[in-house]
Design a protein around this motif. Structure first.
Motif, PDB file in Angstrom:
ATOM      1  N   ASN A  29       0.814  -1.221   0.000  1.00  0.00           N
ATOM      2  CA  ASN A  29       0.000   0.000   0.000  1.00  0.00           C
ATOM      3  C   ASN A  29       0.847   1.271   0.000  1.00  0.00           C
ATOM      4  N   PHE A  30       1.730   1.371  -0.980  1.00  0.00           N
ATOM      5  CA  PHE A  30       2.520   2.587  -1.128  1.00  0.00           C
ATOM      6  C   PHE A  30       1.597   3.690  -1.624  1.00  0.00           C
ATOM      7  N   ARG A  31       1.567   4.813  -0.901  1.00  0.00           N
ATOM      8  CA  ARG A  31       0.672   5.923  -1.262  1.00  0.00           C
ATOM      9  C   ARG A  31       1.459   7.218  -1.394  1.00  0.00           C
ATOM     10  N   CYS A  32       1.029   8.010  -2.337  1.00  0.00           N
ATOM     11  CA  CYS A  32       1.554   9.360  -2.511  1.00  0.00           C
ATOM     12  C   CYS A  32       0.458  10.171  -3.192  1.00  0.00           C
ATOM     13  N   ARG A  33       0.752  11.414  -3.494  1.00  0.00           N
ATOM     14  CA  ARG A  33      -0.253  12.274  -4.121  1.00  0.00           C
ATOM     15  C   ARG A  33      -0.731  11.729  -5.465  1.00  0.00           C
ATOM     16  N   GLN A  34       0.156  11.039  -6.179  1.00  0.00           N
ATOM     17  CA  GLN A  34      -0.188  10.521  -7.502  1.00  0.00           C
ATOM     18  C   GLN A  34      -1.155   9.342  -7.446  1.00  0.00           C
ATOM     19  N   GLY A  35      -1.123   8.584  -6.341  1.00  0.00           N
ATOM     20  CA  GLY A  35      -2.003   7.424  -6.256  1.00  0.00           C
ATOM     21  C   GLY A  35      -1.477   6.393  -5.281  1.00  0.00           C
ATOM     22  N   GLU A  36      -1.891   5.155  -5.488  1.00  0.00           N
ATOM     23  CA  GLU A  36      -1.509   4.058  -4.607  1.00  0.00           C
ATOM     24  C   GLU A  36      -1.106   2.854  -5.445  1.00  0.00           C
ATOM     25  N   ILE A  37      -0.125   2.120  -4.925  1.00  0.00           N
ATOM     26  CA  ILE A  37       0.268   0.839  -5.514  1.00  0.00           C
ATOM     27  C   ILE A  37       0.100  -0.199  -4.422  1.00  0.00           C
ATOM     28  N   ASP A  38      -0.651  -1.270  -4.730  1.00  0.00           N
ATOM     29  CA  ASP A  38      -0.965  -2.274  -3.720  1.00  0.00           C
ATOM     30  C   ASP A  38       0.282  -2.961  -3.178  1.00  0.00           C
ATOM     31  N   LEU A  39       1.124  -3.472  -4.076  1.00  0.00           N
ATOM     32  CA  LEU A  39       2.340  -4.175  -3.665  1.00  0.00           C
ATOM     33  C   LEU A  39       3.502  -3.755  -4.552  1.00  0.00           C
ATOM     34  N   ILE A  40       4.656  -3.633  -3.948  1.00  0.00           N
ATOM     35  CA  ILE A  40       5.886  -3.399  -4.705  1.00  0.00           C
ATOM     36  C   ILE A  40       6.824  -4.517  -4.297  1.00  0.00           C
ATOM     37  N   ALA A  41       7.370  -5.206  -5.304  1.00  0.00           N
ATOM     38  CA  ALA A  41       8.169  -6.394  -5.023  1.00  0.00           C
ATOM     39  C   ALA A  41       9.391  -6.440  -5.922  1.00  0.00           C
ATOM     40  N   ARG A  42      10.274  -7.321  -5.596  1.00  0.00           N
ATOM     41  CA  ARG A  42      11.455  -7.589  -6.411  1.00  0.00           C
ATOM     42  C   ARG A  42      11.284  -9.010  -6.945  1.00  0.00           C
ATOM     43  N   ASP A  43      11.419  -9.163  -8.252  1.00  0.00           N
ATOM     44  CA  ASP A  43      11.377 -10.479  -8.902  1.00  0.00           C
ATOM     45  C   ASP A  43      12.617 -10.567  -9.773  1.00  0.00           C
ATOM     46  N   GLY A  44      13.655 -11.196  -9.268  1.00  0.00           N
ATOM     47  CA  GLY A  44      14.933 -11.215  -9.967  1.00  0.00           C
ATOM     48  C   GLY A  44      15.466  -9.796 -10.043  1.00  0.00           C
ATOM     49  N   SER A  45      15.803  -9.354 -11.236  1.00  0.00           N
ATOM     50  CA  SER A  45      16.338  -7.995 -11.401  1.00  0.00           C
ATOM     51  C   SER A  45      15.236  -6.950 -11.581  1.00  0.00           C
ATOM     52  N   TYR A  46      13.986  -7.382 -11.630  1.00  0.00           N
ATOM     53  CA  TYR A  46      12.868  -6.457 -11.861  1.00  0.00           C
ATOM     54  C   TYR A  46      12.276  -5.926 -10.560  1.00  0.00           C
ATOM     55  N   LEU A  47      11.986  -4.641 -10.577  1.00  0.00           N
ATOM     56  CA  LEU A  47      11.158  -4.033  -9.557  1.00  0.00           C
ATOM     57  C   LEU A  47       9.739  -4.141 -10.104  1.00  0.00           C
ATOM     58  N   VAL A  48       8.856  -4.764  -9.351  1.00  0.00           N
ATOM     59  CA  VAL A  48       7.517  -5.066  -9.861  1.00  0.00           C
ATOM     60  C   VAL A  48       6.465  -4.288  -9.075  1.00  0.00           C
ATOM     61  N   PHE A  49       5.648  -3.542  -9.800  1.00  0.00           N
ATOM     62  CA  PHE A  49       4.533  -2.809  -9.219  1.00  0.00           C
ATOM     63  C   PHE A  49       3.286  -3.654  -9.477  1.00  0.00           C
ATOM     64  N   VAL A  50       2.605  -4.041  -8.398  1.00  0.00           N
ATOM     65  CA  VAL A  50       1.516  -5.010  -8.504  1.00  0.00           C
ATOM     66  C   VAL A  50       0.182  -4.388  -8.095  1.00  0.00           C
ATOM     67  N   GLU A  51      -0.790  -4.516  -8.963  1.00  0.00           N
ATOM     68  CA  GLU A  51      -2.173  -4.125  -8.658  1.00  0.00           C
ATOM     69  C   GLU A  51      -2.938  -5.412  -8.356  1.00  0.00           C
ATOM     70  N   VAL A  52      -3.656  -5.422  -7.235  1.00  0.00           N
ATOM     71  CA  VAL A  52      -4.435  -6.585  -6.819  1.00  0.00           C
ATOM     72  C   VAL A  52      -5.905  -6.255  -7.008  1.00  0.00           C
ATOM     73  N   LYS A  53      -6.619  -7.132  -7.711  1.00  0.00           N
ATOM     74  CA  LYS A  53      -8.056  -6.934  -7.927  1.00  0.00           C
ATOM     75  C   LYS A  53      -8.800  -8.203  -7.524  1.00  0.00           C
ATOM     76  N   TYR A  54      -9.898  -8.017  -6.794  1.00  0.00           N
ATOM     77  CA  TYR A  54     -10.708  -9.135  -6.314  1.00  0.00           C
ATOM     78  C   TYR A  54     -12.162  -8.952  -6.737  1.00  0.00           C
ATOM     79  N   ARG A  55     -12.775 -10.063  -7.084  1.00  0.00           N
ATOM     80  CA  ARG A  55     -14.226 -10.136  -7.317  1.00  0.00           C
ATOM     81  C   ARG A  55     -14.697 -11.467  -6.745  1.00  0.00           C
ATOM     82  N   SER A  56     -15.856 -11.474  -6.160  1.00  0.00           N
ATOM     83  CA  SER A  56     -16.387 -12.719  -5.600  1.00  0.00           C
ATOM     84  C   SER A  56     -16.865 -13.664  -6.704  1.00  0.00           C
TER      85      SER A  56
END
Length: 113
Positions: A29-56
């Motif tokens: 839940n990284f937040r700033c004036r521009q918006g929010e990113i649910d998860l930020i992760a490292r996958d190998g050499s990549y910095l990954v910005f992850v959006e999580v979406k749920y529906r029942s």
């Protein structure tokens, strides 16, 4: 259950899922004036910005369909701010993934946009 609490629950499930796939979770839940990113992760050499979406259910469409052009733009703008705030250059290898959760099914879409 309220929407924020539900979102946090599924973001936690997504973080566990990604960790099991070898991602290293850096921020939630990284937040700033521009918006929010649910998860930020490292996958190998990549910095990954992850959006999580749920529906029942799929009655209103697949969760990933909710990540339209406007949402993508906000996530990109927030990612640029994150890179800047952490002293990382815009040439850092980055990727935008979406974790789509429907019921108990989790789908990872790498390089979603």
């Amino acid at each position: 259950m309220n929407n924020r609490r539900t979102g946090s629950e599924y973001e936690a499930r997504a973080a566990e899922y990604l960790s099991a796939k070898g991602y290293r979770i850096l921020e939630k839940n990284f937040r700033c004036r521009q918006g929010e990113i649910d998860l930020i992760a490292r996958d190998g050499s990549y910095l990954v910005f992850v959006e999580v979406k749920y529906r029942s259910s799929l009655a209103k469409g697949a969760p990933a369909e909710a990540v339209g052009p406007l949402k993508q733009r906000r996530i990109r703008q927030t990612a640029v701010f994150y890179l800047y705030s952490r002293g990382l250059g815009l040439d850092s290898p980055c990727r935008f993934d979406v974790v789509s959760i429907t019921g108990n099914e989790i789908l990872l879409i790498q390089n979603a946009f």
